[in-house]
Design an enzyme around this catalytic site. Structure first.
Site, PDB file in Angstrom:
ATOM      1  N   SER A 118      13.820  32.542 -16.726  1.00 27.70           N
ATOM      2  CA  SER A 118      15.052  32.490 -17.474  1.00 27.70           C
ATOM      3  C   SER A 118      15.243  31.212 -18.290  1.00 27.70           C
ATOM      4  O   SER A 118      16.142  31.163 -19.125  1.00 27.70           O
ATOM      5  CB  SER A 118      16.230  32.638 -16.506  1.00 27.70           C
ATOM      6  OG  SER A 118      16.267  31.559 -15.592  1.00 27.70           O
TER       7      SER A 118
ATOM      8  N   LYS B  89      19.135  22.933 -19.619  1.00 28.91           N
ATOM      9  CA  LYS B  89      19.452  24.362 -19.490  1.00 28.91           C
ATOM     10  C   LYS B  89      20.945  24.542 -19.274  1.00 28.91           C
ATOM     11  O   LYS B  89      21.586  23.726 -18.592  1.00 28.91           O
ATOM     12  CB  LYS B  89      18.654  24.942 -18.312  1.00 28.91           C
ATOM     13  CG  LYS B  89      18.677  26.466 -18.216  1.00 28.91           C
ATOM     14  CD  LYS B  89      17.779  26.941 -17.069  1.00 28.91           C
ATOM     15  CE  LYS B  89      17.814  28.444 -16.872  1.00 28.91           C
ATOM     16  NZ  LYS B  89      16.974  28.890 -15.741  1.00 28.91           N
TER      17      LYS B  89
ATOM     18  N   SER C 210      11.495  30.876 -12.943  1.00 25.79           N
ATOM     19  CA  SER C 210      12.199  30.672 -14.209  1.00 25.79           C
ATOM     20  C   SER C 210      11.810  29.426 -14.992  1.00 25.79           C
ATOM     21  O   SER C 210      12.169  29.293 -16.156  1.00 25.79           O
ATOM     22  CB  SER C 210      13.711  30.659 -13.965  1.00 25.79           C
ATOM     23  OG  SER C 210      14.150  31.964 -13.689  1.00 25.79           O
TER      24      SER C 210
END
Ligand SMILES: [Zn+2]
Lengths: 507, 432
Positions: free
Chosen positions: B112, B37, B136
């Site tokens: 997210s 990420k 997330s």
């Protein structure tokens, strides 16, 4: 303080029964090897900008602080030495504000859980021994440093140096217990000595101590009655004074300024002012700074510190008061000498290195002579090699040099040290300058230097000789002076007297 | 050192940066392409947090988890898309455009960590790292039909993770099956003294789907108002299958759920308002305009560099911490947080794990959630685990309207092994 005529009923003026109320906030850099939250070296002075930095002290995204245990231990030592209570738990908090020297947009400090609270430090006050209460001691990180390029008042641009960012600081806050600039200075001296004895602070490092001072002038007894209550007269905070002498100067200036305002019947508003070291004055600064909302909250990247048990394991070294008592007891120092000699760690250590020669002689020469000569030259005691000073003390004790010559030799040696960092031996210096005491030999053969000088003097001063013979005995003093001059002060006055008297009798 | 060729057809916009010749070495992850990420620092590789404000920032150091991946020979093939700074539930709040859900490209992948989930779900990578502040990892895992674990707070080092809400978030593994999640978890839990909020508790475990006698608590609140009945029924079926596999199901209550969401949003926005203060254009990011005063230039920088949702959360957090409101918001949120912890403590006296749906609904349509409040409400089932710091996993347990549904399993502090085992049992139930 003098009373001034009161012109308006509402105006009390700076009356004889007003008093000065001072509290201090002192920031000291702790003398650790590495920074508070990273492994960067703290030895940044004289190095190029931004060479003692890493992702942590630059506040790069993703980096995390990690507490330097040594710094916490140092802070605990300070807390204990200042007779503070140590809370079971201390906690770091974030103080949020924007400034380019603040790399994370917040400073890691302590807020409602400081490392130590409610202590005191005893000082020599204006009216004898005085106890100054300590409100709190907390830890925080130093921000970076702004370097303005171009003219001082309108810099072209500003650069930021983060070498200083993350240096461990302690902030020590006193209650408003000080009553004069002199007391404030004495407090700072005692505090500095204490910190140095603890081995946590090096006062010789530039910028290692900064002081904010709160000052107000209130009717006598107001503070005792009202404490921190609302006063008619506002309180002024003088920010960022960076020297010991500066504190006394800034406070003295501020007292005069406030007195004048009171005398003119003007209202004293609470304000923040800056001390301009070069001009010795305080100037008004934007009041906006006082309205900052720092939005403190606990630092989520650090766990609370369980400091109470830790503090109990810490054994404090001998502190200034204890050493002062020992100097009086062990070396027979006078109270004044003991106070002076223990007022600075390095000085006390220096004394103990030379005291064995003659405790009283060493105390007098260090406290009354050496210290003054050092101050005059703005030199530190650490520059003086104890061996040379020992040699000088030996010469003085055995009567090889007069006190006057001793001072002369000391000055020569200190000048050499200041110039080159080194100096010749005290004995060599005495001989080079021909300052060794001239001992008169009891013969009248004329080989003796004192005898030579005396004969010369008598020959040169027939009027004085005549006066003496006419019964004016004070003429002898004049002749002794002449002989002393010729022997450059190296003859013993007793010898000179005797030799002159013999010669005059003879003639 | 060998390299892994990675030239994906990124039709779902899962990546912000891809690396064609990623290096691989010997180790437990040798030759395995792993996506990271883009809020996790990678030395020499741009790390953007999907924000314009980090344009041009190349970290000079690796996050601890990246060092660990490299040490085990993993090939880091790219940095994945996300909601800016992790602030969102859809991966639509990205300066690099939204990521699409491989299960249905008209829908969001969740957020997210939507890029990581899409990269795994589409088969572009076998594993990915996500981060979970309020769901997330688990939300996109549920929406995309993969497995995602939010470890116990303090088990995985956050060193190098660009902070959104420090006290809530953890880095965690995402993969198509429980076995890979477990393998990645073994790599990630090597202790790092640089993160003072971690403790040394390495995870060494092989998933064991035998759950005979295990007590599973099911809080009523997880099936309450706002939870789509179709999703609820898929999850109930999965729980019933676990019962058939020998687990004991205990219904229970979690009253603190009533204010968990509020406590969560006050806490995360407060921390974010402080964390994001460092982006002022002095040290990195777009150059500040030196013709203007510093205050003007950094304000402009922040106005233009941050997206709408980030600015909204910074303002909310600044307000919650300001003097006069601190007691009313931040302090109260911490008290509520303690009640959430207390609820978990109480429940874990009688049950081993707690289960329910991961998300109240299936994946939203792109652009469907326009008002922030309804978006925030969709986090209601995932935030309790972050507030309490307990481990929580999302594992696919069926479909509704043809879209994946995730079962969420929460365990006791530092018993991530338990939730892995229950997830393995669920996986077995689904495939059989
Ligand atoms: Zn550093």
């Amino acid at each position: 303080m003098s009373a001034t005529p009161v012109t308006q009923p509402a105006n009390t003026g700076m009356a004889i029964d007003d008093e000065v109320i001072v509290g201090l906030e002192i920031h000291c850099q702790l003398d650790t090897k590495t920074k508070l939250f990273c492994g960067c070296s703290t030895d940044y002075r004289d190095d190029p900008a931004n060479t003692h930095v890493c992702p942590i002290c630059l506040g790069l995204p993703g980096s995390l602080p990690r507490v330097n245990r040594k710094a916490v231990e140092y802070a605990l030592r300070v807390g204990k030495a200042l007779n503070c209570g140590i809370a079971p738990e201390a906690e770091f908090a974030r103080k949020n504000y924007f400034y380019p020297d603040l790399d994370k947009g917040f400073q890691i400090t302590q807020y409602d859980k400081p490392i130590a609270v409610k202590g005191y430090l005893d000082i020599e006050g204006d009216d004898g021994e005085k106890r100054v209460r300590i409100t709190r001691v907390h830890m925080e990180e130093d921000p970076g440093r702004l370097v303005h390029k171009g003219a001082a008042d309108r810099p072209k641009y500003t650069l930021v140096d983060y070498n200083r960012a993350g240096i461990p600081l302690i902030e020590i806050v006193t209650e408003p217990d000080l009553r004069s600039p002199k007391e404030a200075r004495r407090f700072l001296n005692k505090l500095r000595a204490t910190l140095e004895y603890l081995g946590v602070f090096d006062s010789e490092k530039e910028g290692s101590l900064r002081v904010d001072a709160n000052i107000s002038i209130q009717p006598k007894g107001w503070f005792e009655r009202e404490g921190k209550g609302k006063a008619d007269r506002g309180r002024v905070e003088i920010k960022n004074i960076s020297s010991y002498k500066g504190v006394e100067k800034a406070l003295t200036f501020e007292i005069t300024r406030q007195k004048n305002l009171i005398r003119r019947g003007q209202k004293l508003e609470s304000a923040t002012r800056h001390f301009v070291e070069t001009r010795g004055v305080t100037t008004s600064s934007r009041s906006k700074e006082m309205e900052q909302d720092y939005r403190y909250f606990p630092e989520p990247d650090l766990r609370p510190l369980r400091v109470c048990d830790w503090a109990m394991e810490i054994v404090l070294p001998e502190l200034p008061d204890a050493r002062r008592a020992r100097f009086m007891e062990q070396y027979g120092c006078s109270p004044i000498h003991a106070r002076t000699l223990t007022g600075e760690l390095k000085l006390a250590e220096f004394y103990e290195k030379v005291a064995d020669i003659d405790t009283a002689l060493a105390a007098t020469w260090i406290a009354d002579t050496l210290l003054g000569e050092l101050n005059y030259r703005d030199m530190s005691i650490t520059l003086v090699p104890p061996e040379q000073f020992r040699e000088l003390l030996v010469l003085l004790r055995e009567g090889s040099v007069t006190d006057k010559s001793g001072v002369e030799v000391l000055r020569v040696l200190l000048d050499q040290l200041k110039e080159t960092g080194r100096c010749e031996g005290a004995r060599a210096c005495v001989d080079r300058l021909g300052l060794r005491i001239i001992v008169a030999t009891p013969t009248l053969t004329g080989e003796d230097p004192v005898m030579e000088a005396a004969k010369e003097a008598l020959a040169e001063q027939p009027q004085a000789v005549a006066d003496y013979r006419a019964g004016r005995k004070e003429a002898l003093n004049f002749l002794v002076g002449q002989v002393m001059k010729k022997t450059r002060g190296c003859a013993k006055p007793g010898d000179v007297n005797k030799v002159l008297a013999d010669l005059l009798e003879e003639g | 050192m060998a390299s892994v060729t990675f030239s994906p057809d990124d039709r779902y916009n899962a990546f912000i940066t891809t690396l064609s010749g990623a290096e691989t070495g010997p180790g437990r992850l040798s030759g395995i392409p792993v996506a990271v990420k883009d809020n996790i620092s990678t030395r020499g590789i741009p790390t953007t947090c999907a924000s314009r404000i980090l344009t041009g920032y190349i970290p000079p150091y690796d996050a601890h988890v990246v060092t660990l991946l490299k040490r085990e020979g993993a090939a880091i093939v790219g940095k994945t898309n996300m909601d800016e700074f992790g602030m969102g539930t859809t991966t639509e709040n990205s300066a690099f455009g939204p990521t699409l859900n491989p299960a249905d490209p008209t829908r969001v992948p969740g957020g997210s960590s939507g890029g990581s989930a899409a990269a795994v779900a589409s088969g572009m990578v076998r594993m990915a790292l996500g981060t979970d502040t309020g769901g997330s990892i688990r939300c996109p895992a549920a929406f995309c039909g993969i497995v995602g674990l939010k470890p116990t707070y303090g088990r995985v080092s956050r060193y190098g993770l660009i902070a959104y809400a420090n006290s809530l978030e953890q880095i965690g593994p995402m993969a198509r099956n429980v076995e890979d999640v477990s393998l990645l978890m073994e790599v990630l839990t090597i202790h790092d003294p640089r993160d003072s909020t971690t403790i040394a508790c390495p995870y060494r475990h092989t998933p064991d789907p035998t759950i005979r006698g295990l007590k599973i608590g099911v809080p009523e609140e997880f099936f309450g108002e706002g939870v789509d009945p179709r999703v609820a029924s898929v999850v109930w079926e999965a729980i019933t299958r676990l019962e058939a596999q020998g687990a004991e199901i205990v219904t229970c209550r979690m009253p603190s759920m009533a204010f968990a969401l509020a406590a969560y949003y006050v806490t995360c926005t407060s921390e974010a308002s402080s964390n994001l203060a460092r982006f002022d254009g002095v040290r990195y990011g777009p150059q500040a305009d030196t013709r203007r005063t510093w205050h003007e230039s950094f304000q402009e920088q922040r106005r233009e560099g941050f997206g709408t949702e980030v600015r909204r959360r910074i303002m909310l957090g600044t307000f919650a911490l300001s003097s006069g409101y601190y007691g009313k918001y931040y302090a109260k949120a911490q008290a509520a947080r303690q009640q959430v912890r207390n609820d978990f403590l109480r429940l874990f006296r009688t049950v081993d794990v707690i289960a329910g749906p991961t998300m109240p609904t299936v994946a939203f349509r792109l652009g469907e959630k326009t008002d922030p409040l309804s978006m925030y409400l969709s986090d209601v089932l995932t935030v309790p685990a972050n507030l309490a710091g307990v481990p929580a996993i999302s594992v696919p347990c069926g479909t509704s309207e043809g879209l994946p549904v995730g079962l969420q399993v929460m365990g006791q502090w530092f018993r991530d092994e338990n939730v892995i085992d229950v997830a393995a049992a669920c996986e077995q139930g689904v495939s059989s």
